[in-house]
Motif scaffolding. Structure first.
Motif, short mmCIF file in Angstrom:
data_model
loop_
_atom_site.label_atom_id
_atom_site.label_comp_id
_atom_site.label_asym_id
_atom_site.label_seq_id
_atom_site.Cartn_x
_atom_site.Cartn_y
_atom_site.Cartn_z
N TYR A 267 -63.70 19.57 6.67
CA TYR A 267 -63.94 18.44 5.74
C TYR A 267 -63.35 18.76 4.36
O TYR A 267 -62.66 17.94 3.74
CB TYR A 267 -65.44 18.20 5.65
CG TYR A 267 -65.89 17.28 4.55
CD1 TYR A 267 -65.47 15.95 4.50
CD2 TYR A 267 -66.75 17.73 3.54
CE1 TYR A 267 -65.90 15.11 3.48
CE2 TYR A 267 -67.18 16.90 2.53
CZ TYR A 267 -66.76 15.59 2.50
OH TYR A 267 -67.18 14.77 1.49
N LYS A 268 -63.59 20.00 3.89
CA LYS A 268 -63.09 20.39 2.57
C LYS A 268 -61.56 20.39 2.55
O LYS A 268 -60.94 19.95 1.58
CB LYS A 268 -63.64 21.77 2.18
CG LYS A 268 -65.15 21.75 1.95
CD LYS A 268 -65.64 23.15 1.64
CE LYS A 268 -67.15 23.21 1.62
NZ LYS A 268 -67.64 24.56 1.40
N ARG A 269 -60.98 20.88 3.63
CA ARG A 269 -59.51 20.91 3.72
C ARG A 269 -58.97 19.46 3.69
O ARG A 269 -57.98 19.17 3.02
CB ARG A 269 -59.11 21.59 5.03
CG ARG A 269 -57.81 22.35 4.96
CD ARG A 269 -57.49 22.96 6.30
NE ARG A 269 -58.12 24.25 6.53
CZ ARG A 269 -57.72 25.39 5.98
NH1 ARG A 269 -56.70 25.40 5.16
NH2 ARG A 269 -58.33 26.52 6.25
N HIS A 270 -59.66 18.60 4.40
CA HIS A 270 -59.26 17.19 4.43
C HIS A 270 -59.34 16.59 3.03
O HIS A 270 -58.47 15.81 2.62
CB HIS A 270 -60.15 16.42 5.42
CG HIS A 270 -59.86 14.96 5.46
ND1 HIS A 270 -58.73 14.45 6.07
CD2 HIS A 270 -60.53 13.90 4.95
CE1 HIS A 270 -58.73 13.14 5.94
NE2 HIS A 270 -59.80 12.78 5.26
N MET A 271 -60.38 16.97 2.28
CA MET A 271 -60.53 16.43 0.91
C MET A 271 -59.42 16.93 -0.01
O MET A 271 -58.99 16.20 -0.91
CB MET A 271 -61.91 16.81 0.34
CG MET A 271 -63.06 16.04 0.95
SD MET A 271 -62.78 14.25 1.04
CE MET A 271 -62.57 13.82 -0.68
N VAL A 272 -58.96 18.18 0.20
CA VAL A 272 -57.82 18.66 -0.59
C VAL A 272 -56.62 17.75 -0.35
O VAL A 272 -55.97 17.27 -1.30
CB VAL A 272 -57.48 20.13 -0.23
CG1 VAL A 272 -56.15 20.54 -0.86
CG2 VAL A 272 -58.58 21.08 -0.68
N SER A 273 -56.34 17.49 0.90
CA SER A 273 -55.19 16.64 1.25
C SER A 273 -55.35 15.24 0.64
O SER A 273 -54.42 14.68 0.06
CB SER A 273 -55.08 16.59 2.78
OG SER A 273 -54.32 15.51 3.17
N THR A 274 -56.56 14.69 0.75
CA THR A 274 -56.82 13.34 0.22
C THR A 274 -56.62 13.30 -1.30
O THR A 274 -55.98 12.40 -1.83
CB THR A 274 -58.28 12.92 0.56
OG1 THR A 274 -58.41 12.97 1.98
CG2 THR A 274 -58.60 11.53 0.06
N PHE A 275 -57.16 14.31 -2.00
CA PHE A 275 -57.05 14.33 -3.46
C PHE A 275 -55.59 14.51 -3.90
O PHE A 275 -55.14 13.87 -4.85
CB PHE A 275 -57.91 15.45 -4.05
CG PHE A 275 -59.38 15.12 -4.12
CD1 PHE A 275 -59.84 13.83 -3.91
CD2 PHE A 275 -60.31 16.11 -4.42
CE1 PHE A 275 -61.20 13.52 -3.99
CE2 PHE A 275 -61.67 15.81 -4.51
CZ PHE A 275 -62.11 14.52 -4.28
N VAL A 276 -54.86 15.39 -3.22
CA VAL A 276 -53.44 15.59 -3.60
C VAL A 276 -52.68 14.28 -3.39
O VAL A 276 -51.89 13.86 -4.25
CB VAL A 276 -52.80 16.74 -2.78
CG1 VAL A 276 -51.30 16.82 -3.04
CG2 VAL A 276 -53.46 18.08 -3.15
N THR A 277 -52.93 13.61 -2.27
CA THR A 277 -52.25 12.33 -2.00
C THR A 277 -52.57 11.32 -3.09
O THR A 277 -51.67 10.65 -3.62
CB THR A 277 -52.70 11.78 -0.61
OG1 THR A 277 -52.47 12.78 0.36
CG2 THR A 277 -51.95 10.52 -0.25
N ARG A 278 -53.85 11.22 -3.45
CA ARG A 278 -54.24 10.24 -4.48
C ARG A 278 -53.59 10.56 -5.83
O ARG A 278 -53.07 9.67 -6.50
CB ARG A 278 -55.76 10.28 -4.67
CG ARG A 278 -56.46 9.39 -3.72
CD ARG A 278 -57.94 9.32 -4.09
NE ARG A 278 -58.69 9.05 -2.89
CZ ARG A 278 -59.99 9.23 -2.75
NH1 ARG A 278 -60.69 9.70 -3.75
NH2 ARG A 278 -60.59 8.95 -1.62
#
Ligand SMILES: Cc1cc2nc3c(=O)[nH]c(=O)nc-3n(C[C@H](O)[C@H](O)[C@H](O)COP(=O)(O)OP(=O)(O)OC[C@H]3O[C@@H](n4cnc5c(N)ncnc54)[C@H](O)[C@@H]3O)c2cc1C
Length: 291
Positions: A267-278
């Motif tokens: 989940y945390k790894r996914h949030m890194v990807s989401t935040f970088v994309t945003r």
């Protein structure tokens, strides 16, 4: 709990603070905002024999931009000063985005950016921001001043590169050479909490291309992490859906999260990807508006 016994000295000048540190050796500590040190002392994780208070030294509470465009943040500049700063709002989007997300208003009124860098908590937000911006810390000791890039300043969890008789006098953020954009996003369980995941993005562009990319991660490893592969993948490229997706995937790969009560590693790894994309998506928008 009460702290162990300690001696307290209020320094009136940097010279006096350095002399007091010399006299106190390894058992002396600087007191800035006290927002990390005092709780650590009350829990007896820190047991300094001497506290050297620098709050009594005039002229360290500044943040300003110099004639070259570099931003200087003095050792007594509080998080709240940065939160209210027009200078950051106008010139430095990554720092402006991070300042209101540090802790709560009470902590922000006393805590300092420089103290946060010195404390080197892997969950501290400023280390990621300053790392993404390629900033440094200026240390002053008996032999004079030296500048230490923040990537070398933070040497490990709760460890920094200062000698026992050095004071960190300011942090310096270099002037951007292109058009700056970026921001800071933080996932927290409740407002004012430390980051479950934090991502700092600092981009500089010239024309369509990224000339400098800084991406750093908070709370997803034993130390602040610079996502160097993601940075390299963006440099020299335009911000497109493809380059953003690639950088987000590389940043997520760089994260080293652990599963805990705040969420699973995946989940945390996914949030890194989401935040970088945003954040890169916003930088892309800012680039279009500036064109
Ligand atoms: C409830 C709570 C919530 C928090 N939440 C967050 C958060 O969400 N995000 C976040 O990033 N931080 C958070 N913090 C930490 C906060 O940001 C602190 O202000 C910061 O980590 C330390 O800054 P300070 O000025 O208070 O340093 P101090 O507590 O005074 O010092 C911390 C350490 O750095 C050393 N030091 C400080 N200044 C200098 C200097 N100029 N030269 C040499 N050594 C120095 C001290 O000797 C000590 O070892 C939180 C703190 C609390 C109490």
């Amino acid at each position: 709990m009460y702290p162990s016994r300690f001696r307290y000295e209020a320094a009136r000048s940097l010279g006096q603070a350095i002399q007091l540190l010399r006299d106190g050796g390894e058992e002396a500590k600087i007191l800035a905002g006290g927002q990390s040190l005092i709780p650590m002392m009350k829990l007896r994780f820190a047991r300094p024999e001497l506290l050297v208070d620098i709050n009594t030294i005039d002229g360290l509470d500044y943040h300003h931009v110099d004639s070259d465009g570099a931003i200087h943040v003095g050792a007594l500049c509080r998080h709240a000063d940065l939160e209210r700063s027009d200078l950051l709002r106008d010139r430095q989007p990554t720092m402006a985005a991070a300042a209101p997300l540090i802790a709560d208003p009470i902590v922000r009124n006393r805590g300092t950016l420089v103290g946060s860098l010195c404390h080197a908590d892997p969950q501290g937000d400023w280390a990621s921001v300053v790392l993404a911006l390629g900033g440094s810390v200026v240390a002053q000791g008996p032999a004079g001043r030296r500048r230490i890039p923040v990537a070398e300043f933070v040497t490990g969890p709760f460890e920094n590169a200062l000698a026992s008789d050095e004071v960190a006098v300011e942090a310096v953020i270099p002037a951007p050479r292109g058009t700056p954009s970026g921001g800071y996003l933080k996932l927290e369980r409740r407002v004012g909490d430390f980051a479950t995941v934090g991502v700092a993005v600092a981009i500089e562009t010239s024309g369509d291309d990224v000339t400098r990319a800084g991406i750093a991660l908070t709370g997803v490893g034993g130390a602040t992490i610079e996502a160097t592969a993601a940075e390299q993948a963006l440099t020299g490229q335009p911000l497109t859906a493809e380059t953003i997706e690639r950088a987000a995937a590389l940043a997520a790969e760089a994260a080293q999260p652990k599963s805990d009560h705040r969420g699973s590693a995946a989940y945390k790894r996914h949030m890194v990807s989401t935040f970088v994309t945003r954040l890169l998506g916003r930088a892309d928008g800012a680039q279009e508006r500036a064109a």
